[in-house]
Design an enzyme around this catalytic site. Structure first.
Site, PDB file in Angstrom:
ATOM      1  N   ARG A  91       0.851  -1.189   0.000  1.00 52.16           N
ATOM      2  CA  ARG A  91       0.000   0.000   0.000  1.00 52.16           C
ATOM      3  C   ARG A  91       0.889   1.241   0.000  1.00 52.16           C
ATOM      4  O   ARG A  91       1.747   1.392   0.883  1.00 52.16           O
ATOM      5  CB  ARG A  91      -0.922  -0.010   1.227  1.00 52.16           C
ATOM      6  CG  ARG A  91      -1.758   1.234   1.324  1.00 52.16           C
ATOM      7  CD  ARG A  91      -2.854   1.153   2.380  1.00 52.16           C
ATOM      8  NE  ARG A  91      -3.525   2.416   2.425  1.00 52.16           N
ATOM      9  CZ  ARG A  91      -3.424   3.313   3.408  1.00 52.16           C
ATOM     10  NH1 ARG A  91      -2.724   3.049   4.497  1.00 52.16           N
ATOM     11  NH2 ARG A  91      -4.043   4.466   3.321  1.00 52.16           N
ATOM     12  N   HIS A 114      -2.634  11.100   0.900  1.00 45.49           N
ATOM     13  CA  HIS A 114      -2.199  10.786   2.263  1.00 45.49           C
ATOM     14  C   HIS A 114      -1.530  12.043   2.831  1.00 45.49           C
ATOM     15  O   HIS A 114      -0.338  12.085   3.049  1.00 45.49           O
ATOM     16  CB  HIS A 114      -1.264   9.575   2.247  1.00 45.49           C
ATOM     17  CG  HIS A 114      -1.088   8.879   3.563  1.00 45.49           C
ATOM     18  ND1 HIS A 114      -1.284   7.513   3.740  1.00 45.49           N
ATOM     19  CD2 HIS A 114      -0.719   9.340   4.788  1.00 45.49           C
ATOM     20  CE1 HIS A 114      -1.035   7.177   4.995  1.00 45.49           C
ATOM     21  NE2 HIS A 114      -0.679   8.272   5.659  1.00 45.49           N
ATOM     22  N   GLU A 131      -7.420   8.498   6.118  1.00 45.85           N
ATOM     23  CA  GLU A 131      -7.717   9.098   7.416  1.00 45.85           C
ATOM     24  C   GLU A 131      -8.032  10.592   7.319  1.00 45.85           C
ATOM     25  O   GLU A 131      -7.222  11.439   7.725  1.00 45.85           O
ATOM     26  CB  GLU A 131      -6.550   8.901   8.385  1.00 45.85           C
ATOM     27  CG  GLU A 131      -6.229   7.464   8.676  1.00 45.85           C
ATOM     28  CD  GLU A 131      -5.215   7.314   9.800  1.00 45.85           C
ATOM     29  OE1 GLU A 131      -4.827   8.330  10.406  1.00 45.85           O
ATOM     30  OE2 GLU A 131      -4.810   6.178  10.088  1.00 45.85           O
ATOM     31  N   ASN A 145      -7.821   1.442   9.238  1.00 44.49           N
ATOM     32  CA  ASN A 145      -6.564   1.527   9.988  1.00 44.49           C
ATOM     33  C   ASN A 145      -6.903   1.360  11.459  1.00 44.49           C
ATOM     34  O   ASN A 145      -7.768   2.076  11.972  1.00 44.49           O
ATOM     35  CB  ASN A 145      -5.894   2.891   9.791  1.00 44.49           C
ATOM     36  CG  ASN A 145      -5.394   3.094   8.368  1.00 44.49           C
ATOM     37  OD1 ASN A 145      -5.424   2.172   7.555  1.00 44.49           O
ATOM     38  ND2 ASN A 145      -4.935   4.304   8.069  1.00 44.49           N
ATOM     39  N   TYR A 188      -5.175   0.665  15.350  1.00 41.58           N
ATOM     40  CA  TYR A 188      -3.952   0.561  16.150  1.00 41.58           C
ATOM     41  C   TYR A 188      -4.240   0.189  17.594  1.00 41.58           C
ATOM     42  O   TYR A 188      -3.483  -0.518  18.232  1.00 41.58           O
ATOM     43  CB  TYR A 188      -3.191   1.895  16.123  1.00 41.58           C
ATOM     44  CG  TYR A 188      -2.503   2.173  14.805  1.00 41.58           C
ATOM     45  CD1 TYR A 188      -3.181   2.747  13.729  1.00 41.58           C
ATOM     46  CD2 TYR A 188      -1.166   1.848  14.625  1.00 41.58           C
ATOM     47  CE1 TYR A 188      -2.547   2.989  12.513  1.00 41.58           C
ATOM     48  CE2 TYR A 188      -0.519   2.096  13.423  1.00 41.58           C
ATOM     49  CZ  TYR A 188      -1.207   2.656  12.371  1.00 41.58           C
ATOM     50  OH  TYR A 188      -0.577   2.898  11.162  1.00 41.58           O
ATOM     51  N   GLU A 239      -3.855  -0.459   7.671  1.00 41.94           N
ATOM     52  CA  GLU A 239      -2.707  -0.132   8.535  1.00 41.94           C
ATOM     53  C   GLU A 239      -2.896  -0.744   9.902  1.00 41.94           C
ATOM     54  O   GLU A 239      -3.993  -0.707  10.475  1.00 41.94           O
ATOM     55  CB  GLU A 239      -2.565   1.387   8.756  1.00 41.94           C
ATOM     56  CG  GLU A 239      -1.947   2.141   7.628  1.00 41.94           C
ATOM     57  CD  GLU A 239      -1.801   3.634   7.936  1.00 41.94           C
ATOM     58  OE1 GLU A 239      -1.549   3.999   9.109  1.00 41.94           O
ATOM     59  OE2 GLU A 239      -1.973   4.425   6.991  1.00 41.94           O
TER      60      GLU A 239
HETATM   61  C1  BGC Z   1      -1.160   7.223   9.383  1.00 44.00           C
HETATM   62  C2  BGC Z   1       0.302   7.034   9.049  1.00 44.00           C
HETATM   63  C3  BGC Z   1       1.117   7.141  10.337  1.00 44.00           C
HETATM   64  C4  BGC Z   1       0.677   6.028  11.263  1.00 44.00           C
HETATM   65  C5  BGC Z   1       1.464   5.935  12.559  1.00 44.00           C
HETATM   66  C6  BGC Z   1      -1.599   6.444  10.605  1.00 44.00           C
HETATM   67  O1  BGC Z   1      -2.607   7.114  11.252  1.00 44.00           O
HETATM   68  O2  BGC Z   1      -1.956   6.916   8.271  1.00 44.00           O
HETATM   69  O3  BGC Z   1       0.688   7.987   8.110  1.00 44.00           O
HETATM   70  O4  BGC Z   1       2.481   7.086  10.099  1.00 44.00           O
HETATM   71  O5  BGC Z   1      -0.671   6.241  11.593  1.00 44.00           O
HETATM   72  O6  BGC Z   1       1.258   7.030  13.363  1.00 44.00           O
END
Ligand code: BGC
Length: 454
Positions: A77, A121, A166, A293, A295, A354
């Protein structure tokens, strides 16, 4: 090795974005983007290190592809730099930029790696910022023109597209000011968020008009808020954070328009965007997949923080924390998928576009021994596996990131890569996680029918 239930057609990738890796900030006719300007403004980026060179992928994309081959990625990606392709934002196309992306895309295809390309982006051409940027609703037309150029030049070979990555980052840039272009104007920020959705709609229209094969979606991030207690204040704070972070976008894309809760609050704040007739139809036209995405989650505690998009509970309310301070909560991916299904009726394809973590201070002694990243990714793959077992249509996983790169306002101080960069040579040096990921992919590949392996 984690125990995974991932169907044979499931694909493994890694992700990057143009500004974070390319460098070549003014090479061969490229115009400046808002992140060039921001990075060149003192005090905006950690250690005042701009992204002028970054990983130098503008010249070393061959090394990136070699690394992908070594890891055995199915897919990669990446994003395109608008101001490399159209230095004036609209109008003239920079052939050197087109040639660059042709080399990258063809190199990926030759290596058997499927490109998955995001149009935007976060690196708006500076000339467009000078005309009001995302806060000017003309941005939808500018973006549509850019998208038309992109599909015309690359639509024959790229099969998966995303309009925006995002869009909440646009709030960070216009409402809060800690991302480029560094404005702190809440009204402009909310309008910019709405305009971003219009631009997304124009991008989808351009894609359909081009008749390119393949599919198009949008990439959203879901950091779901969990109230620390069931007190009315904590619950309200969690709602507010979710509304600002992702429901604003999902309400418009999937829910028929911004919710009453969002409208009431923004009206009370005087920040409700101006919406024209026809905007909602443009925004909500069908897409082919959702990029997610994910995390972690955010636990909000009204006694300790304001629950805003970027706040973190401090001190942490409990749970399992990574060395970098972020909570390790891999169930976040299932929570997000359930939310998309239950609140927005989305049962279509999802790509996890992501997921990853930054090294913590303990990696300073040996950055290549990133065992914690292995544990983190394993945890998420297990929960993705569980989500698929429960019926979610998750088709791929992209690890953020292929290599350490420019982490926006944090500059080069936060390292998300499965490969490090040798500071002297910029060589890509695989970390332990890259080798582990290679083994995970190889084990999964054995489950695929022979024809697919070819
Ligand atoms: C973003 C990336 C960023 C990653 C880590 C994501 O929200 O798309 O560009 O590097 O988080 O913070």
């Amino acid at each position: 090795m984690p125990t995974l239930y991932l169907p044979p057609h499931f694909k493994f990738g890694a992700a990057t974005s143009a500004f974070q890796i390319e460098g070549g900030w003014n090479a061969d006719g490229k115009g400046p983007s808002i992140w060039d300007t921001f990075g060149h403004s003192p005090g905006k980026v950690k250690n005042d290190e701009p992204g002028d060179v970054a990983c130098d992928s503008y010249h070393r994309y061959g090394d990136d592809i070699a690394l992908m081959r070594e890891v055995g990625l199915d897919t990669y990606r990446m994003s395109l730099s608008w101001s490399r392709l159209m230095p004036e934002g609209t109008g003239q196309v920079n052939q050197a930029g087109v040639d660059y992306y042709n080399r990258v895309i063809d190199g990926l295809l030759d290596a058997g790696v499927d490109p998955n390309v995001t149009l935007y982006h976060w690196d708006l051409p500076q000339v467009l910022e000078d005309r009001g940027g995302w806060a000017n609703r003309d941005v939808a037309d500018w973006f549509g023109e850019y998208a038309t150029v992109v599909f015309d030049r690359f639509g024959d070979r790229v099969r998966r597209w995303a309009t925006l990555n995002e869009p909440i980052a646009i709030w960070a840039g216009y409402g809060v000011g800690f991302f480029a272009p560094g404005r702190t104007d809440a009204r402009a920020g909310r309008q910019a968020m709405h305009n971003a959705l219009l631009a997304h709609g124009s991008g989808v229209q351009a894609f359909r008009a081009a008749g390119s094969p393949g599919e198009i979606g949008i990439v959203l991030d879901i950091w779901k808020r969990h109230p620390a207690t069931q007190s009315a204040r904590d619950v309200a704070l969690a709602h507010e954070g979710d509304d600002d972070g992702f429901r604003f976008f999902l309400d418009a894309l999937r829910g028929g328009g911004y919710s009453d809760r969002i409208r009431h609050r923004l009206q009370a704040e005087g920040t409700m965007p101006v919406i024209h007739d026809g905007d909602q139809e443009l925004i909500e036209q069908p897409i082919d997949y959702l990029g997610l995405n994910v995390y972690s989650r955010i636990v909000v505690d009204s006694t300790k923080n304001d629950g805003s998009q970027f706040a973190r509970t401090d001190p942490f309310p409990g749970g399992n924390f990574l060395d970098n301070g972020q909570e390790f909560y891999p169930r976040a991916v299932l929570d997000a998928l359930n939310l998309l299904r239950d609140d927005y009726g989305w049962t279509g394809p999802v790509h996890i576009t992501e997921n990853g973590m930054a090294d913590g201070p303990s990696s300073d002694s040996d950055p290549l021994q990133d065992d914690e990243r292995i544990r983190y990714v394993s945890g998420f793959l297990e929960w993705i596996s569980e989500a698929i077992r429960e019926g979610h249509d998750v088709r791929s996983y992209y690890l953020w990131s292929l290599m350490d790169n420019f982490e926006w306002s944090a500059g080069f101080s936060m390292k998300f890569g499965i490969a490090a960069l040798d500071p002297a040579t910029l060589d890509r040096v695989p970390k332990k996680s890259a080798l582990w990921y290679r083994d995970v992919i190889a084990a999964h590949r054995k489950t695929r029918p022979t024809a697919e392996q070819a």
